[in-house]
Design a protein around this motif. Structure first.
Motif, PDB file in Angstrom:
ATOM      1  N   LEU A 189       0.761  -1.342   0.146  1.00 35.09           N
ATOM      2  CA  LEU A 189      -0.095  -0.119  -0.011  1.00 35.09           C
ATOM      3  C   LEU A 189       0.941   1.192   0.014  1.00 35.09           C
ATOM      4  O   LEU A 189       0.552   2.151  -0.787  1.00 35.09           O
ATOM      5  CB  LEU A 189      -1.114  -0.054   1.327  1.00 35.09           C
ATOM      6  N   GLU A 190       1.771   1.315   0.794  1.00 31.84           N
ATOM      7  CA  GLU A 190       2.668   2.619   0.995  1.00 31.84           C
ATOM      8  C   GLU A 190       3.538   2.849  -0.240  1.00 31.84           C
ATOM      9  O   GLU A 190       3.750   3.981  -0.614  1.00 31.84           O
ATOM     10  CB  GLU A 190       3.641   2.376   2.230  1.00 31.84           C
ATOM     11  N   ASP A 191       3.704   1.961  -1.240  1.00 32.73           N
ATOM     12  CA  ASP A 191       4.487   2.140  -2.566  1.00 32.73           C
ATOM     13  C   ASP A 191       3.511   2.374  -3.547  1.00 32.73           C
ATOM     14  O   ASP A 191       3.860   3.379  -4.350  1.00 32.73           O
ATOM     15  CB  ASP A 191       5.215   0.859  -2.792  1.00 32.73           C
ATOM     16  N   LEU A 192       2.173   1.779  -3.494  1.00 31.06           N
ATOM     17  CA  LEU A 192       1.248   2.209  -4.531  1.00 31.06           C
ATOM     18  C   LEU A 192       0.663   3.676  -4.390  1.00 31.06           C
ATOM     19  O   LEU A 192       0.495   4.119  -5.579  1.00 31.06           O
ATOM     20  CB  LEU A 192       0.093   1.139  -4.319  1.00 31.06           C
ATOM     21  N   VAL A 193       0.593   4.022  -3.230  1.00 31.94           N
ATOM     22  CA  VAL A 193      -0.128   5.540  -3.085  1.00 31.94           C
ATOM     23  C   VAL A 193       0.948   6.525  -3.447  1.00 31.94           C
ATOM     24  O   VAL A 193       0.706   7.739  -3.570  1.00 31.94           O
ATOM     25  CB  VAL A 193      -0.699   5.709  -1.858  1.00 31.94           C
ATOM     26  N   LYS A 194       2.318   6.213  -3.791  1.00 30.15           N
ATOM     27  CA  LYS A 194       3.172   7.103  -4.181  1.00 30.15           C
ATOM     28  C   LYS A 194       3.083   7.166  -5.782  1.00 30.15           C
ATOM     29  O   LYS A 194       3.667   8.307  -6.106  1.00 30.15           O
ATOM     30  CB  LYS A 194       4.553   6.596  -3.835  1.00 30.15           C
ATOM     31  N   LEU A 195       2.240   6.512  -6.661  1.00 27.56           N
ATOM     32  CA  LEU A 195       2.170   6.460  -7.617  1.00 27.56           C
ATOM     33  C   LEU A 195       1.409   7.660  -8.343  1.00 27.56           C
ATOM     34  O   LEU A 195       0.365   7.796  -7.575  1.00 27.56           O
ATOM     35  CB  LEU A 195       1.940   5.165  -8.382  1.00 27.56           C
ATOM     36  N   PRO A 196       1.758   8.449  -9.205  1.00 26.35           N
ATOM     37  CA  PRO A 196       0.857   9.674  -9.819  1.00 26.35           C
ATOM     38  C   PRO A 196      -0.427   8.968  -9.960  1.00 26.35           C
ATOM     39  O   PRO A 196      -0.781   8.141 -10.613  1.00 26.35           O
ATOM     40  CB  PRO A 196       1.440  10.110 -11.004  1.00 26.35           C
ATOM     41  N   GLY A 197      -1.757   9.616  -9.579  1.00 25.16           N
ATOM     42  CA  GLY A 197      -2.952   9.285  -9.803  1.00 25.16           C
ATOM     43  C   GLY A 197      -3.720   8.147  -8.815  1.00 25.16           C
ATOM     44  O   GLY A 197      -4.682   7.667  -9.051  1.00 25.16           O
ATOM     45  N   VAL A 198      -2.678   7.488  -8.079  1.00 26.57           N
ATOM     46  CA  VAL A 198      -2.974   6.443  -7.406  1.00 26.57           C
ATOM     47  C   VAL A 198      -3.315   6.794  -5.940  1.00 26.57           C
ATOM     48  O   VAL A 198      -2.315   7.256  -4.990  1.00 26.57           O
ATOM     49  CB  VAL A 198      -2.187   5.416  -7.322  1.00 26.57           C
ATOM     50  N   GLY A 199      -4.620   6.783  -5.419  1.00 23.11           N
ATOM     51  CA  GLY A 199      -5.104   7.004  -3.987  1.00 23.11           C
ATOM     52  C   GLY A 199      -5.307   5.580  -3.208  1.00 23.11           C
ATOM     53  O   GLY A 199      -5.122   4.521  -3.827  1.00 23.11           O
ATOM     54  N   ARG A 200      -5.668   5.646  -1.853  1.00 28.54           N
ATOM     55  CA  ARG A 200      -5.969   4.456  -1.295  1.00 28.54           C
ATOM     56  C   ARG A 200      -7.034   3.610  -1.950  1.00 28.54           C
ATOM     57  O   ARG A 200      -6.815   2.382  -2.056  1.00 28.54           O
ATOM     58  CB  ARG A 200      -6.436   4.637   0.129  1.00 28.54           C
TER      59      ARG A 200
END
Length: 333
Positions: A189-200
């Motif tokens: 989760l902590e890596d995915l939310v760093k991607l542009p346009g990606v929230g929780r």
């Protein structure tokens, strides 16, 4: 002699005094009785407010639907234990109605899923599914999309709406995947939310459906239904996620999200829910907000194009309506 004479005089005096007192009592004016108080006017009790009661049996026509067996009237101040029981029972009922609930975005790998989920903002999954085949045919991997010409990507994504912002996001997240994660979609989760346009929300869609890691997807349908069912009064997505997560075991989170979202798209619509065709009507404190007549409610139901929800996973289970014709297509995202 003198003593006897004195006794007689005293006796006569007493008799005369007694007669005087009796006479005075007789002649004394009688006291006037106090006037009776006026009776207070009787006020009529206000008429009882008419309450719409959910039917004992649901009338949903969905194949595999199992109506609730008993009527439950959830009180506004139900206990925590009662809330947990009701919420879990609703999820069990929905699991029988939507046994093949799954993400309605088409994808073949985690990269396609994360891109499709970003594109699904402010549009329907159907529209995204019509758009992504051309996108992934031209840019099959993060390295390809990261090096793409933005104008060419915009042209492909134009039907999805907000195509300029979405182009920036999908190219940006592709570059981040290449530069920071070796071209692979991370499974944390902590890596995915760093991607542009990606929230929780997007992150949990990817974690739950590409990596099998439980997560609650709080989209607009999910927010609307859990508040309508009085599972929570929160309006902030993060607080809703925490509140609902506390009602269910973690292993249920991903499937719960699918059940609620599918129900919101097919039956429990925002403006006019099909209450009269809802399989969980007896458990819903908002029953009566929508159409309660079974026949009229049935006309409000929406389905996937081609048949019963989940037909792609189990073709023999295709759903036919009461007239024996294929169910109408899903009309809302």
């Amino acid at each position: 002699m003198q003593a006897a004479s004195a006794k007689k005089a005293a006796s006569a005096k007493k008799t005369a005094s007694a007669k005087k007192t009796a006479s005075a009592k007789k002649t004394a004016p009688a006291k006037k009785a106090a006037p009776a108080k006026k009776a207070a006017p009787v006020r009529k009790a206000p008429a009882a407010k008419k309450v719409t009661v959910a039917p004992k049996k649901a009338t949903a026509r969905l194949k595999g639907a199992a109506p609730a067996r008993t009527v439950v009237h959830p009180p506004s101040g139900e206990s925590r234990t009662a809330l947990v029981r009701r919420a879990r029972r609703i999820n069990r009922e929905l699991a029988e109605v939507y046994p093949y609930a799954h993400p309605e975005l088409d994808f073949a790998n985690p990269f396609q899923l994360v891109v499709a989920t970003v594109l699904s903002a402010q549009t329907t999954d159907l529209r995204v599914n019509q758009t992504t085949p051309a996108l992934f045919a031209r840019y099959p991997a993060p390295e390809d999309l990261a090096a793409a010409n933005p104008e060419e990507v915009e042209e492909i994504l134009r039907p999805c709406g907000f195509f300029r912002a979405k182009t920036k996001s999908v190219i940006g997240l592709s570059k981040a995947l290449v530069e920071d994660f070796g071209g692979e979609v991370p499974g944390r989760l902590e890596d995915l939310v760093k991607l542009p346009g990606v929230g929780r929300k997007t992150a949990f869609v990817v974690l739950g459906n590409a990596f099998g890691r439980p997560g609650i997807t709080v989209d607009t349908h999910f927010q609307r239904l859990v508040r309508r069912w009085q599972w929570t009064g929160e309006s902030d997505p993060d607080k809703i996620e925490a509140a609902i997560g506390a009602l269910f075991p973690k292993s249920d989170w991903t499937d719960l999200s699918h059940h609620v979202i599918w129900h919101g798209r097919r039956i429990c619509h925002a403006r006019k829910p099909a209450c009269g065709a809802c399989p969980i009507a007896p458990l819903c404190p908002a029953y009566g907000e929508g159409e309660t007549d079974p026949e009229k409610a049935k006309k409000l139901l929406k389905y996937e194009k081609g048949g019963f929800p989940g037909q792609r996973l189990n073709p023999p289970q295709a759903y036919l309506d009461a007239g024996g014709k294929p169910a109408p297509p899903l009309g809302a995202g």
